[in-house]
Motif scaffolding. Structure first.
Motif, short mmCIF file in Angstrom:
data_model
loop_
_atom_site.label_atom_id
_atom_site.label_comp_id
_atom_site.label_asym_id
_atom_site.label_seq_id
_atom_site.Cartn_x
_atom_site.Cartn_y
_atom_site.Cartn_z
N ILE A 64 42.65 48.63 45.58
CA ILE A 64 43.27 49.94 45.38
C ILE A 64 42.57 50.97 46.27
N LYS A 65 41.26 51.13 46.12
CA LYS A 65 40.47 52.03 46.98
C LYS A 65 39.13 51.39 47.34
N ASP A 66 38.44 50.89 46.29
CA ASP A 66 37.10 50.35 46.46
C ASP A 66 36.91 49.24 45.43
N PRO A 67 36.63 48.02 45.85
CA PRO A 67 36.52 46.91 44.90
C PRO A 67 35.39 47.05 43.89
N THR A 68 34.45 47.95 44.16
CA THR A 68 33.35 48.13 43.20
C THR A 68 33.67 49.17 42.14
N THR A 69 34.71 49.99 42.37
CA THR A 69 35.03 51.04 41.40
C THR A 69 36.48 51.05 40.94
N ASP A 70 37.36 50.24 41.54
CA ASP A 70 38.76 50.20 41.12
C ASP A 70 38.84 49.83 39.65
N GLY A 71 39.81 50.38 38.97
CA GLY A 71 39.99 50.14 37.55
C GLY A 71 40.35 48.70 37.21
N GLN A 72 40.16 48.37 35.96
CA GLN A 72 40.47 47.03 35.47
C GLN A 72 41.94 46.96 35.09
N MET A 73 42.77 46.84 36.13
CA MET A 73 44.21 46.84 35.94
C MET A 73 44.89 46.23 37.16
N VAL A 74 46.08 45.78 36.96
CA VAL A 74 46.92 45.34 38.07
C VAL A 74 47.35 46.60 38.80
N PRO A 75 47.31 46.64 40.13
CA PRO A 75 47.29 45.58 41.12
C PRO A 75 45.92 45.25 41.71
N ASN A 76 44.83 45.45 40.96
CA ASN A 76 43.49 45.15 41.43
C ASN A 76 43.28 43.63 41.44
N ALA A 77 43.40 43.02 42.61
CA ALA A 77 43.27 41.56 42.74
C ALA A 77 41.85 41.09 42.43
N ILE A 78 40.86 41.90 42.72
CA ILE A 78 39.47 41.49 42.51
C ILE A 78 39.22 41.38 41.01
N TRP A 79 39.56 42.40 40.25
CA TRP A 79 39.39 42.37 38.81
C TRP A 79 40.21 41.24 38.18
N LEU A 80 41.49 41.12 38.55
CA LEU A 80 42.34 40.10 37.95
C LEU A 80 41.84 38.70 38.26
N THR A 81 41.42 38.47 39.48
CA THR A 81 40.88 37.15 39.86
C THR A 81 39.64 36.83 39.03
N LEU A 82 38.71 37.77 38.93
CA LEU A 82 37.49 37.55 38.13
C LEU A 82 37.84 37.33 36.66
N ASN A 83 38.78 38.11 36.15
CA ASN A 83 39.21 37.99 34.76
C ASN A 83 39.81 36.60 34.48
N LEU A 84 40.68 36.15 35.36
CA LEU A 84 41.30 34.83 35.16
C LEU A 84 40.31 33.69 35.38
N ARG A 85 39.30 33.89 36.20
CA ARG A 85 38.24 32.88 36.33
C ARG A 85 37.54 32.69 34.98
N GLY A 86 37.30 33.80 34.30
CA GLY A 86 36.60 33.74 33.02
C GLY A 86 37.47 33.29 31.87
N GLU A 87 38.69 33.78 31.79
CA GLU A 87 39.56 33.51 30.65
C GLU A 87 40.41 32.26 30.79
N SER A 88 40.76 31.89 32.01
CA SER A 88 41.75 30.82 32.19
C SER A 88 41.33 29.74 33.16
#
Length: 149
Positions: A64-88
Motif C-alpha cells: 500500500i505504502k510501506d510494508p513495515t507500516t501498512d495496515g493489517q487488511m487487504v490489499p496488503n499482500a505482505i500482511w495477508l501472506t504472513l497471516n496465511l502462513r500462520g493460520e493456513s
C-alpha cells in the motif's frame, strides 16, 4: 512477459482503477526481506508502478505504502501472506497476490524462477491444493484484465 500489455490495459482503463502506487524500490526490497523471498520481475514492476489496488473488480494485492507500516487488511499482500502462513500453512515460498472470488487465492510460487526471472502463478486453497494458472505474474495479470475489461 505480458506485463507491458497489462500496464497498457490498466492505463487505457485508468478511470476504472484505484491503485496505491507507485512504491519505492527500497520498500519493495523491505517487503522481500520481511517475507524471505525474492519477487519475480513482473510482480516487482507492478509493485513499483501501482503498489496495490483494483481495476474493474479485480483486486490485486501488494504494497500500500510501506510494508513495515501498512495496515493489517487487504490489499496488503505482505500482511495477508504472513497471516496465511500462520493460520493456513501457506508455503513460505508463496506470495498471495489476489483471490479467485470462490475461496482459493492466486499465489506466486517463488521457489522457481525461469530465465526471465519469472515465477509461476497458481490457485491455492487452505487445503494446500494448488493448480497452475500462469507462467508469470505478468501473464496472469494480462489474461485476467483481458477477460474482465
Amino acid at each position: 512477459m505480458n506485463i507491458e500489455n497489462a500496464f497498457q490495459i490498466i492505463e487505457d482503463n485508468i478511470g476504472d482503477a484505484d491503485f496505491c502506487g507507485p512504491v519505492a524500490l527500497d520498500k519493495i526490497a523491505s517487503a522481500e526481506e520481511i517475507l524471505g523471498v525474492e519477487f519475480p520481475k513482473s510482480y516487482s514492476m507492478f509493485l513499483e508502478k501501482y503498489g496495490a489496488g483494483d481495476i474493474a473488480g479485480i483486486e490485486l494485492f501488494g504494497i500500500i505504502k510501506d510494508p513495515t507500516t501498512d495496515g493489517q487488511m487487504v490489499p496488503n499482500a505482505i500482511w495477508l501472506t504472513l497471516n496465511l502462513r500462520g493460520e493456513s500453512a501457506l508455503p513460505k515460498e508463496f506470495i498471495v497476490v489476489s483471490e479467485t472470488g470462490y475461496g482459493p487465492y492466486y499465489v506466486i510460487d517463488t521457489s522457481f524462477k525461469d530465465d526471465n526471472l519469472e515465477s509461476p502463478v497458481y490457485t491455492w486453497d487452505t487445503g494446500n491444493q494448488k493448480e497452475k494458472t500462469s507462467d508469470s505474474f505478468g501473464e496472469f495479470l494480462s489474461s485476467h484484465l483481458e477477460e474482465f475489461i
